[in-house]
Design an enzyme around this catalytic site. Sequence first.
Site, PDB file in Angstrom:
ATOM      1  N   HIS A   1       0.779  -1.157  -0.213  1.00 26.61           N
ATOM      2  CA  HIS A   1       0.068   0.065  -0.205  1.00 26.61           C
ATOM      3  C   HIS A   1       0.988   1.592   0.084  1.00 26.61           C
ATOM      4  O   HIS A   1       0.079   2.418  -0.163  1.00 26.61           O
ATOM      5  CB  HIS A   1      -0.823   0.083   1.338  1.00 26.61           C
ATOM      6  CG  HIS A   1      -2.215   0.641   0.632  1.00 26.61           C
ATOM      7  ND1 HIS A   1      -2.500   1.173   0.171  1.00 26.61           N
ATOM      8  CD2 HIS A   1      -3.491   0.200   1.225  1.00 26.61           C
ATOM      9  CE1 HIS A   1      -3.880   2.004  -0.143  1.00 26.61           C
ATOM     10  NE2 HIS A   1      -4.271   0.703   0.022  1.00 26.61           N
TER      11      HIS A   1
ATOM     12  N   ASP B   1      -2.016   3.702  -3.843  1.00 23.60           N
ATOM     13  CA  ASP B   1      -3.236   3.236  -3.601  1.00 23.60           C
ATOM     14  C   ASP B   1      -4.610   2.011  -4.046  1.00 23.60           C
ATOM     15  O   ASP B   1      -4.188   1.654  -5.271  1.00 23.60           O
ATOM     16  CB  ASP B   1      -4.443   4.525  -3.867  1.00 23.60           C
ATOM     17  CG  ASP B   1      -3.207   6.070  -2.787  1.00 23.60           C
ATOM     18  OD1 ASP B   1      -3.222   5.114  -1.322  1.00 23.60           O
ATOM     19  OD2 ASP B   1      -3.210   6.823  -2.849  1.00 23.60           O
TER      20      ASP B   1
END
Length: 461
Positions: A432, A436
């Site tokens: 992450h 995104d």
Amino acid sequence: MAQVLEFKLPDLGEGLTEAEIVRWLVEVGDVVAVDQPVVEVETAKAMVEVPCPYGGVVTARFGEEGTELPVGSPLLTVAVGAPSSGEETEGSGNVLVGYGTGAPPARRRRVRPTAGATTPPGAHTRTRPAHHPAADDHPGAPAREPGPARDHSAAAVRADGPVPVISPLVRRLARENGLDLRTLVGSGPDGLILRSDVEHVLRSAGTPVREPESPLAPHTPEATPVAPAPVTAGTRIPLRGIRGTVADKLSRSRREIPDATCWVDADATELLRVRRVMNATGGPKISLLALLARICTAALARYPELNSTVDTEAREIVRLDHIHLGFAAQTERGLVVPVVRDSHTRDAESLSAEFARLTEAARTGTLTPADLTGGTFTLNNYGVFGVDGSTPIINHPEAAMLGVGRIVPKPWVYEGELAVRQVVQLSLTFDHRVCDGGTAGGFLRHVADCVEQPAVLLRSL
């Protein structure tokens, strides 16, 4: 006059610092040629054969099968003949694992070792690392002739320097019984300290001999009496070699990478049909894994964020300009991830051939360190195990992994009607920090679109 040369475990490259002896290929007394493989070892990357740079008679081997040695430890000694005029005895110098001059090895033959050959000066004064278990007597060590008893205690403590002992077991036996080995004079060749020397001193002093613990056994403090352990203690399996490296890498991935997973079901009926048509035209067969890999590289070209790594010290995301595609392969020795280099430059036929080559090498244990390093993205086909989905651990230091479940017939709405279609679940586990959910979802949706409608892939060819 023969000269005894020592061959040490060479630098294996790729940051490897140790290897486990899997199988000796020569015995003490064998004649070996220059660059002949003498031992098979398993590193953290692969299982390979180590060639010896010297030609002559093997006089000693260091380490039993199953022993783990660090780089630089003695492997064996070789007695080579006296050099003729202008001839060198340093060997080929080719000590890279799995490589040599390519000359065919000499036929192995047994020779009767002489006393000088089996016991080269200083050969028995070398020890293996203390943290590896070893036999009490070293292979190739001559039996001691009966003789007059010797005084095992030295008049003065030895000077600084290594104390020659026959095995790490002897060193551990002395340590756990509080005996300073520097106060002893060994009865072995060149003052080598044997197990019997240590036991003699301990018994002479009236000290009960405490057997050394196995390095794999749990330590129990002497001050705390403990009831005998039940037989149902289980089996202890050392985490070393390939399995140990995988364990370390997965643990590091879990500690450092904030991963997330998204998934989608896709209709793979058309992809399977296209593959059947391609293979019906003749020529090398195209594997389903190769088609998925081709789809993967096309998606990574569109979403390059997922073909990257994170430099934690510099706090930077490094986007890579090449795609080295790894794929998970289960072997008898554990999980390995061979790498297809420059996957973005290969077509489906080339990908199929390389997948086949690496899979066979993984099965036979002949993958090289270069075959197992440098991956930038991993394709994990866990559907071969009969499962639909998974949330895999990212192969550190990569940024993402595409998972492919089994393809099974399921009810599916196709062109407005309910039909039975071949359905596969696709999952993407991603770091992450590099992107995104929008980017990850876009990548996975593009992969699914190419699976459902392979013609979409034509736009990126």
